[in-house]
Design a protein around this motif. Sequence first.
Motif, PDB file in Angstrom:
ATOM      1  N   LEU A 192      13.817   3.238  18.126  1.00  0.00           N
ATOM      2  CA  LEU A 192      14.800   2.252  18.560  1.00  0.00           C
ATOM      3  C   LEU A 192      15.671   1.806  17.383  1.00  0.00           C
ATOM      4  O   LEU A 192      15.272   1.952  16.231  1.00  0.00           O
ATOM      5  CB  LEU A 192      14.085   1.035  19.153  1.00  0.00           C
ATOM      6  N   PRO A 193      16.850   1.238  17.675  1.00  0.00           N
ATOM      7  CA  PRO A 193      17.669   0.698  16.587  1.00  0.00           C
ATOM      8  C   PRO A 193      16.836  -0.244  15.710  1.00  0.00           C
ATOM      9  O   PRO A 193      15.933  -0.928  16.199  1.00  0.00           O
ATOM     10  CB  PRO A 193      18.775  -0.063  17.327  1.00  0.00           C
ATOM     11  N   ALA A 194      17.167  -0.260  14.415  1.00  0.00           N
ATOM     12  CA  ALA A 194      16.327  -0.976  13.451  1.00  0.00           C
ATOM     13  C   ALA A 194      17.163  -1.909  12.580  1.00  0.00           C
ATOM     14  O   ALA A 194      18.393  -1.872  12.599  1.00  0.00           O
ATOM     15  CB  ALA A 194      15.601   0.035  12.572  1.00  0.00           C
ATOM     16  N   CYS A 195      16.466  -2.708  11.794  1.00  0.00           N
ATOM     17  CA  CYS A 195      17.120  -3.558  10.800  1.00  0.00           C
ATOM     18  C   CYS A 195      17.943  -2.658   9.888  1.00  0.00           C
ATOM     19  O   CYS A 195      17.490  -1.581   9.505  1.00  0.00           O
ATOM     20  CB  CYS A 195      16.088  -4.297   9.966  1.00  0.00           C
ATOM     21  N   ILE A 196      19.131  -3.106   9.523  1.00  0.00           N
ATOM     22  CA  ILE A 196      20.014  -2.264   8.721  1.00  0.00           C
ATOM     23  C   ILE A 196      19.773  -2.464   7.231  1.00  0.00           C
ATOM     24  O   ILE A 196      19.727  -1.503   6.480  1.00  0.00           O
ATOM     25  CB  ILE A 196      21.488  -2.530   9.079  1.00  0.00           C
ATOM     26  N   ARG A 197      19.591  -3.699   6.798  1.00  0.00           N
ATOM     27  CA  ARG A 197      19.416  -3.976   5.370  1.00  0.00           C
ATOM     28  C   ARG A 197      18.144  -4.797   5.138  1.00  0.00           C
ATOM     29  O   ARG A 197      17.874  -5.737   5.876  1.00  0.00           O
ATOM     30  CB  ARG A 197      20.622  -4.708   4.810  1.00  0.00           C
ATOM     31  N   ILE A 198      17.409  -4.409   4.103  1.00  0.00           N
ATOM     32  CA  ILE A 198      16.189  -5.120   3.721  1.00  0.00           C
ATOM     33  C   ILE A 198      16.267  -5.412   2.226  1.00  0.00           C
ATOM     34  O   ILE A 198      16.375  -4.477   1.415  1.00  0.00           O
ATOM     35  CB  ILE A 198      14.924  -4.282   4.037  1.00  0.00           C
TER      36      ILE A 198
END
Length: 159
Positions: A71-77
């Motif tokens: 599934l779509p995920a967090c873009i920046r960590i």
Amino acid sequence: MFTKLDYAKDITEQYSQLTSQLDALLTGEKNMYANLSNTSALLNQFFDRINWVGFYLMDNDELVLGPFQGLPACIRIPLGKGVCGTAAQTKESIIVPDVNAFPGHIACDAASQSEIVIPIVKNGTTIGVLDIDSPELDRFNEDDRIGLEKIIDVLIKHI
């Protein structure tokens, strides 16, 4: 033929076969994104009981979403935040049996219950992480860590 991991069989041998398959798959291709994409697809076929597998890549002082399956995920960590950011900062693999018990866990997919993150370190520099999530608690173990670290060793040769 790519097969699923079977814990009833010799895990070391299965990871060895997967490592050989990955090396053959990536041989001759130098494009990092193509090789990361095929690696995430291969791992998605190999593992059962997972809901996300992919890469976050270093960009200045943060991880940015790279090729993945799920599934779509967090873009920046941010570096040092969550499981991925912590693994990137410490350059150490992390197995999280229960993501809800991990201080500062970043929930990209509410279905994820456990996680394993393997840093990708080339020439002493962290260039990213491999992240695999499962909807089951305690899905990953030391055999997975050892096997996935060998997968990353092969991947590094091709990026």
